[in-house]
Scaffold this active site. Structure first.
Site, mmCIF file in Angstrom:
data_model
loop_
_atom_site.group_PDB
_atom_site.id
_atom_site.type_symbol
_atom_site.label_atom_id
_atom_site.label_comp_id
_atom_site.label_asym_id
_atom_site.label_seq_id
_atom_site.Cartn_x
_atom_site.Cartn_y
_atom_site.Cartn_z
ATOM 1 N N GLY A 1 19.312 18.931 3.186
ATOM 2 C CA GLY A 1 19.784 20.255 2.752
ATOM 3 C C GLY A 1 18.774 20.867 3.283
ATOM 4 O O GLY A 1 17.611 20.739 3.272
ATOM 5 N N ALA A 2 19.284 22.383 3.600
ATOM 6 C CA ALA A 2 18.334 23.132 4.869
ATOM 7 C C ALA A 2 17.034 23.637 3.993
ATOM 8 O O ALA A 2 16.021 23.085 4.619
ATOM 9 C CB ALA A 2 19.183 24.441 5.086
ATOM 10 N N ASP B 1 23.334 26.271 6.773
ATOM 11 C CA ASP B 1 22.375 25.555 7.508
ATOM 12 C C ASP B 1 21.608 26.360 8.483
ATOM 13 O O ASP B 1 20.333 26.253 9.066
ATOM 14 C CB ASP B 1 22.620 24.157 8.106
ATOM 15 C CG ASP B 1 22.687 23.182 7.256
ATOM 16 O OD1 ASP B 1 23.830 22.942 6.549
ATOM 17 O OD2 ASP B 1 21.902 22.356 6.802
ATOM 18 N N ASN C 1 27.488 24.970 8.458
ATOM 19 C CA ASN C 1 27.303 24.333 7.120
ATOM 20 C C ASN C 1 27.994 23.079 7.346
ATOM 21 O O ASN C 1 28.613 22.738 8.498
ATOM 22 C CB ASN C 1 27.886 25.083 5.914
ATOM 23 C CG ASN C 1 27.473 24.393 4.542
ATOM 24 O OD1 ASN C 1 26.381 24.252 4.453
ATOM 25 N ND2 ASN C 1 28.487 23.927 3.796
ATOM 26 N N LYS C 2 27.844 22.134 6.404
ATOM 27 C CA LYS C 2 28.421 20.682 6.643
ATOM 28 C C LYS C 2 29.920 20.869 7.128
ATOM 29 O O LYS C 2 30.613 21.409 6.742
ATOM 30 C CB LYS C 2 28.425 20.131 5.210
ATOM 31 C CG LYS C 2 28.772 18.503 4.867
ATOM 32 C CD LYS C 2 28.470 17.792 5.872
ATOM 33 C CE LYS C 2 26.651 17.821 5.829
ATOM 34 N NZ LYS C 2 26.138 17.083 6.974
HETATM 35 O O1 MRU Z 1 23.419 16.960 6.282
HETATM 36 P P1 MRU Z 1 23.058 17.547 4.964
HETATM 37 O O2 MRU Z 1 23.324 16.749 3.955
HETATM 38 O O3 MRU Z 1 21.630 17.966 5.002
HETATM 39 O O4 MRU Z 1 23.810 19.015 4.992
HETATM 40 C C1 MRU Z 1 23.478 19.848 4.026
HETATM 41 C C2 MRU Z 1 24.413 21.031 4.013
HETATM 42 O O5 MRU Z 1 25.287 21.237 4.845
HETATM 43 C C3 MRU Z 1 24.129 22.076 2.926
HETATM 44 O O6 MRU Z 1 25.284 22.730 2.389
HETATM 45 C C4 MRU Z 1 23.251 23.115 3.383
HETATM 46 O O7 MRU Z 1 21.947 22.404 3.940
HETATM 47 C C5 MRU Z 1 22.617 24.141 2.361
HETATM 48 S S1 MRU Z 1 21.696 23.267 1.023
HETATM 49 C C6 MRU Z 1 21.066 24.365 0.059
#
Ligand code: MRU
Length: 352
Positions: A50-51, A240, A250-251
């Site tokens: 998560g970012a 992200d 984002n994901k």
């Molecule tokens: O690969 P990850 O689990 O780190 O991906 C996370 C995401 O895509 C979240 O949606 C993003 O980081 C926002 S977290 C507040």
């Protein structure tokens, strides 16, 4: 109750304690990182993810990385610090919060250049703790600013996990939902399971069940059908990296959700701290997209689900164009119809 996603234990010679998110939802276990290699590994393998949480992990990782540096003077120390931040920055490329956190750490070290090496180390620890504490406040503010967009009785779809586990506490996209519930609104949340690593099923569902929010888990490929049934009135996701024009990484799968939302005329909201903006890039085309191991798809969670030798493409993120985004919710306010001009109006230009 606040989630102890990531904490620093002790003084400058201390360690990082974090929830191992790869084990959730079946096991809530802490792991301890005592050196820079172990925090790099924890970021790389998504024990912490998560970012904003990665930003905090990177900053705390710097403290681990410098604690044994025996530099003869502060110039030599700053050179070694650069190696530490470069190493940590190589763990994951997409979430800009990691680089934002590392930049802040380098800056505080430079600002303290005229003190002693032990004093710079202490300043670095204090800066990492400040980044963590600020994030807690920022997430509450995002919740406050976004909750007004959620109508009582609405269905809300989210993708991946942008909750307390992805931040210091409380989340970004989920902060908006937590706050809407605190305001007495009745909401029904649909969480995409989020292939291949199931952050939606394992983490978002876990957080929302514990928060007493009405949550229904769906497979990623069900989102369009659920929208067509009229069960979703808005989408809220995290981010992200957000380019200067509002394009948002984002994901993986978020882009597809945005197209579905557009087709069904459902507002698509992004919730993210200002530290997720990267104003040095003009559009989403410049966002580096992490590619991860094929085994995450062919052998997820220890079960082989594809033939040996099959070709695999496993990008971890995608980019949603600004034109699909109704608003970006930040701690400073809401940017409706995000564009270069609307973003600059709220943020100014000197972000990084
Ligand atoms: O690969 P990850 O689990 O780190 O991906 C996370 C995401 O895509 C979240 O949606 C993003 O980081 C926002 S977290 C507040």
């Amino acid at each position: 109750m606040p989630l102890p996603t990531i904490e620093w234990e002790g003084d400058i010679n201390g360690r990082i304690r974090l929830i191992d998110q790869t084990l959730l939802p079946t096991e809530l276990k802490f792991v301890y990182c005592e050196d820079i290699k172990s925090i790099w590994h924890a970021i790389k393998t998504l024990m912490v993810r998560g970012a904003p949480a990665i930003g905090i992990a990177g900053a705390m990782g710097v403290v681990l990385g410098v604690k044994d540096i025996q530099a003869k003077d502060t110039d030599a120390f700053l050179k070694e610090l650069k190696q530490v931040t470069t190493y940590l920055g190589a763990s994951r490329p997409t979430a800009v919060n990691l680089f934002w956190g590392l930049d802040r750490m380098e800056r505080i070290a430079r600002e303290n250049k005229d003190t002693s090496v032990p004093e710079i180390k202490e300043a670095l620890l204090q800066e990492a703790l400040r980044i963590q504490n600020e994030d807690k406040i920022i997430c509450r503010q995002i919740g406050e600013n976004g909750a007004g967009l959620i109508k009582d009785g609405s269905g809300v779809l989210t993708h991946c996990n942008a909750g307390g586990l992805a931040t210091a506490d409380y989340g970004t996209a989920l902060a908006v939902l937590f706050k809407a519930k605190e305001q007495g609104k009745h909401i029904k949340v649909y969480a995409d399971e989020t292939r291949p690593l199931l952050q939606g099923a394992r983490l978002t569902a876990w957080e929302l069940v514990h928060a007493g929010i009405d949550i229904t888990l769906i497979c990623d490929n069900m989102a369009g059908h659920v929208m067509k049934l009229g069960r979703v009135q808005c989408v809220v996701v995290g981010a992200d990296r957000i380019a200067a024009n509002g394009d948002t990484a984002n994901k993986i799968g978020t882009y597809s959700v945005s197209i579905l939302a557009k087709e069904h005329k459902i507002p698509f909201y992004v919730a993210a701290p200002v530290s997720t903006f990267d104003l040095s890039i003009t559009s989403g085309n410049e966002i580096p997209i992490e590619e991860r191991s094929p085994e995450e798809i062919t052998n997820g969670f220890g079960k082989r689900t594809a033939p040996e030798g099959v070709k695999v493409f496993n990008p971890a993120f995608d980019v949603t164009p600004a034109s699909h985004i109704a608003a970006i919710i930040t701690e400073k306010g809401v940017i409706h119809s995000p564009s270069r001009e609307n973003i600059q109006r709220l943020l100014g230009t000197s972000m990084r």
